[in-house]
Design an enzyme around this catalytic site. Structure first.
Site, PDB file in Angstrom:
ATOM      1  N   ASN A   9       0.768  -1.227  -0.098  1.00  0.00           N
ATOM      2  CA  ASN A   9       0.062   0.059   0.144  1.00  0.00           C
ATOM      3  C   ASN A   9       0.844   1.203   0.006  1.00  0.00           C
ATOM      4  O   ASN A   9       0.307   2.354   0.138  1.00  0.00           O
ATOM      5  CB  ASN A   9      -0.953   0.069   1.349  1.00  0.00           C
ATOM      6  CG  ASN A   9      -2.121  -0.828   1.038  1.00  0.00           C
ATOM      7  OD1 ASN A   9      -2.713  -0.891   0.001  1.00  0.00           O
ATOM      8  ND2 ASN A   9      -2.322  -1.744   2.138  1.00  0.00           N
ATOM      9  N   ASN A  10       2.275   1.137   0.122  1.00  0.00           N
ATOM     10  CA  ASN A  10       3.270   2.209  -0.127  1.00  0.00           C
ATOM     11  C   ASN A  10       3.411   2.686  -1.390  1.00  0.00           C
ATOM     12  O   ASN A  10       4.030   1.875  -2.200  1.00  0.00           O
ATOM     13  CB  ASN A  10       4.283   1.758   0.775  1.00  0.00           C
ATOM     14  CG  ASN A  10       5.680   2.950   0.845  1.00  0.00           C
ATOM     15  OD1 ASN A  10       5.477   3.725  -0.106  1.00  0.00           O
ATOM     16  ND2 ASN A  10       5.973   2.939   1.946  1.00  0.00           N
ATOM     17  N   LYS A  13       7.119   2.838  -2.375  1.00  0.00           N
ATOM     18  CA  LYS A  13       7.671   1.493  -2.882  1.00  0.00           C
ATOM     19  C   LYS A  13       7.107   0.887  -4.163  1.00  0.00           C
ATOM     20  O   LYS A  13       7.757   0.673  -5.184  1.00  0.00           O
ATOM     21  CB  LYS A  13       7.186   0.229  -1.949  1.00  0.00           C
ATOM     22  CG  LYS A  13       8.070   0.444  -0.745  1.00  0.00           C
ATOM     23  CD  LYS A  13       7.604  -0.690   0.195  1.00  0.00           C
ATOM     24  CE  LYS A  13       8.124  -0.843   1.672  1.00  0.00           C
ATOM     25  NZ  LYS A  13       7.621  -2.010   2.209  1.00  0.00           N
ATOM     26  N   ASP A  69       9.584  -6.269   2.620  1.00  0.00           N
ATOM     27  CA  ASP A  69       9.496  -5.714   3.930  1.00  0.00           C
ATOM     28  C   ASP A  69      10.883  -5.418   4.159  1.00  0.00           C
ATOM     29  O   ASP A  69      11.817  -6.147   3.654  1.00  0.00           O
ATOM     30  CB  ASP A  69       9.031  -6.934   5.054  1.00  0.00           C
ATOM     31  CG  ASP A  69       8.412  -6.154   6.067  1.00  0.00           C
ATOM     32  OD1 ASP A  69       7.523  -5.207   6.151  1.00  0.00           O
ATOM     33  OD2 ASP A  69       9.077  -6.216   7.300  1.00  0.00           O
ATOM     34  N   GLY A 150      10.425   7.708   4.104  1.00  0.00           N
ATOM     35  CA  GLY A 150      11.054   7.115   5.443  1.00  0.00           C
ATOM     36  C   GLY A 150      12.361   7.588   5.973  1.00  0.00           C
ATOM     37  O   GLY A 150      12.276   8.821   6.111  1.00  0.00           O
ATOM     38  N   TYR A 151      13.269   6.829   6.304  1.00  0.00           N
ATOM     39  CA  TYR A 151      14.291   7.435   6.699  1.00  0.00           C
ATOM     40  C   TYR A 151      15.391   7.792   5.711  1.00  0.00           C
ATOM     41  O   TYR A 151      16.683   7.982   6.218  1.00  0.00           O
ATOM     42  CB  TYR A 151      15.261   6.106   7.487  1.00  0.00           C
ATOM     43  CG  TYR A 151      14.331   5.561   8.814  1.00  0.00           C
ATOM     44  CD1 TYR A 151      14.462   6.088   9.808  1.00  0.00           C
ATOM     45  CD2 TYR A 151      13.576   4.637   8.533  1.00  0.00           C
ATOM     46  CE1 TYR A 151      13.603   5.590  11.287  1.00  0.00           C
ATOM     47  CE2 TYR A 151      12.488   3.948   9.566  1.00  0.00           C
ATOM     48  CZ  TYR A 151      12.954   4.835  10.943  1.00  0.00           C
ATOM     49  OH  TYR A 151      12.042   3.995  12.008  1.00  0.00           O
ATOM     50  N   ASP A 152      15.107   7.990   4.517  1.00  0.00           N
ATOM     51  CA  ASP A 152      16.188   8.250   3.540  1.00  0.00           C
ATOM     52  C   ASP A 152      16.781   9.570   4.097  1.00  0.00           C
ATOM     53  O   ASP A 152      18.190   9.697   3.606  1.00  0.00           O
ATOM     54  CB  ASP A 152      15.562   8.477   2.047  1.00  0.00           C
ATOM     55  CG  ASP A 152      15.372   7.289   1.531  1.00  0.00           C
ATOM     56  OD1 ASP A 152      15.772   6.277   1.920  1.00  0.00           O
ATOM     57  OD2 ASP A 152      14.617   7.320   0.553  1.00  0.00           O
ATOM     58  N   LYS A 172      19.245   6.376  -6.292  1.00  0.00           N
ATOM     59  CA  LYS A 172      18.735   5.449  -5.432  1.00  0.00           C
ATOM     60  C   LYS A 172      18.333   4.274  -5.695  1.00  0.00           C
ATOM     61  O   LYS A 172      18.572   3.170  -5.587  1.00  0.00           O
ATOM     62  CB  LYS A 172      17.539   6.203  -4.434  1.00  0.00           C
ATOM     63  CG  LYS A 172      17.091   5.231  -3.429  1.00  0.00           C
ATOM     64  CD  LYS A 172      15.906   5.815  -2.577  1.00  0.00           C
ATOM     65  CE  LYS A 172      15.391   4.676  -1.604  1.00  0.00           C
ATOM     66  NZ  LYS A 172      14.190   4.795  -0.903  1.00  0.00           N
TER      67      LYS A 172
HETATM   68  P1  IMP Z   1       7.944  -1.696   5.751  1.00  0.00           P
HETATM   69  O1  IMP Z   1       8.780  -2.452   4.768  1.00  0.00           O
HETATM   70  O2  IMP Z   1       6.744  -0.921   4.751  1.00  0.00           O
HETATM   71  O3  IMP Z   1       7.255  -2.315   6.898  1.00  0.00           O
HETATM   72  O4  IMP Z   1       8.843  -0.386   6.017  1.00  0.00           O
HETATM   73  C1  IMP Z   1       9.537  -0.130   7.281  1.00  0.00           C
HETATM   74  C2  IMP Z   1       9.846   1.081   7.335  1.00  0.00           C
HETATM   75  O5  IMP Z   1      11.107   1.244   6.885  1.00  0.00           O
HETATM   76  C3  IMP Z   1       8.988   2.471   6.988  1.00  0.00           C
HETATM   77  O6  IMP Z   1       9.045   3.416   8.159  1.00  0.00           O
HETATM   78  C4  IMP Z   1       9.658   3.071   5.939  1.00  0.00           C
HETATM   79  O7  IMP Z   1       9.240   4.142   5.728  1.00  0.00           O
HETATM   80  C5  IMP Z   1      11.113   2.492   5.930  1.00  0.00           C
HETATM   81  N1  IMP Z   1      11.508   2.311   4.742  1.00  0.00           N
HETATM   82  C6  IMP Z   1      11.139   1.169   3.738  1.00  0.00           C
HETATM   83  N2  IMP Z   1      12.127   1.348   2.784  1.00  0.00           N
HETATM   84  C7  IMP Z   1      12.577   2.677   2.893  1.00  0.00           C
HETATM   85  C8  IMP Z   1      13.514   3.188   2.296  1.00  0.00           C
HETATM   86  O8  IMP Z   1      13.713   2.736   1.068  1.00  0.00           O
HETATM   87  N3  IMP Z   1      14.099   4.288   2.459  1.00  0.00           N
HETATM   88  C9  IMP Z   1      13.931   4.518   3.646  1.00  0.00           C
HETATM   89  N4  IMP Z   1      12.917   4.336   4.600  1.00  0.00           N
HETATM   90  C10 IMP Z   1      12.464   2.858   4.112  1.00  0.00           C
END
Ligand code: IMP
Length: 196
Positions: A9-10, A13, A69, A150-152, A172
């Site tokens: 749902n992201n 991604k 994930d 996210g943490y980028d 990236k």
């Molecule tokens: P999930 O895979 O959707 O559970 O993501 C876990 C967490 O990691 C979320 O807070 C995302 O924002 C962060 N995250 C996932 N992929 C990335 C990325 O490519 N860059 C920065 N943060 C990420």
């Protein structure tokens, strides 16, 4: 070209994966298959969560699919936040709050080594497969850049001087954890379809 559903749902991604797999795998989104549900991800490992999301779509909608994930693993924090990266600062899933918490936890810590780890789970013809992508880097002391998600803004990949958020999506998507796992997925699919 093979078509697979990407169970996320992201939208960030989805866009990244479409870019990474462009010309290799045709991607259908959850929207394309009219899936509007919140897919559970309650496992305590990246592998478990990726498999849970992919199986959910296969079981409820019947499509071959994959899910990813991702976790940020910080060496000095015993690999935290890891599988809990999305809700590090609580159930609001707020990236700004997550980054603030990370900076607080790392205050005064000299070892800034970290890595992003992505696990992609693929369900194809009723079998499951896992692909991993890792990128090493460091956590800087304040947010920099506006790209990515996210943490980028806090992560500088090894070999670069700027954060993922400053380097931009184009770059990236050629070096990231998700790109590395995605390339393994694409190679596997290409090999698999030649054998059919
Ligand atoms: P999930 O895979 O959707 O559970 O993501 C876990 C967490 O990691 C979320 O807070 C995302 O924002 C962060 N995250 C996932 N992929 C990335 C990325 O490519 N860059 C920065 N943060 C990420």
């Amino acid at each position: 070209m093979n078509t697979l559903v990407f169970a996320t749902n992201n939208l960030h991604k989805l866009e990244e994966i479409r870019h990474i797999l462009c010309g290799k795998i045709r991607i259908r989104s959850l929207d394309d298959i009219r899936c509007r549900e919140d897919i559970p991800e309650t496992a305590d490992t990246l592998e478990g969560n990726a498999l849970m999301k992919a199986h959910y779509i296969k079981d409820h909608f019947g499509f071959d699919c994959f899910a990813d994930d991702t976790g940020l693993e910080v060496e000095a924090l015993n690999q935290a936040p890891g599988v809990y990266s999305a809700r590090y600062a609580g159930n609001t899933y707020d990236p700004e709050a997550n980054m603030r918490k990370l900076l607080q936890e790392m205050q005064g810590i000299k070892n800034r080594k970290a890595r992003f780890r992505t696990v992609i789970a693929l369900i194809l013809d009723s079998s499951e497969y896992l692909f991993e992508g890792i990128i090493n880097g460091t956590i800087i002391e304040e947010e920099k850049g506006t790209g990515g998600f996210g943490y980028d803004p806090l992560f500088v990949p090894d070999g670069y001087t700027q954060t993922f958020a400053e380097l931009g999506n184009e770059l990236k998507n050629t070096i990231s954890h998700r790109a590395l796992a995605g390339e393994k997925l694409a190679a596997f699919i290409s090999n698999h379809s030649h054998k059919q």
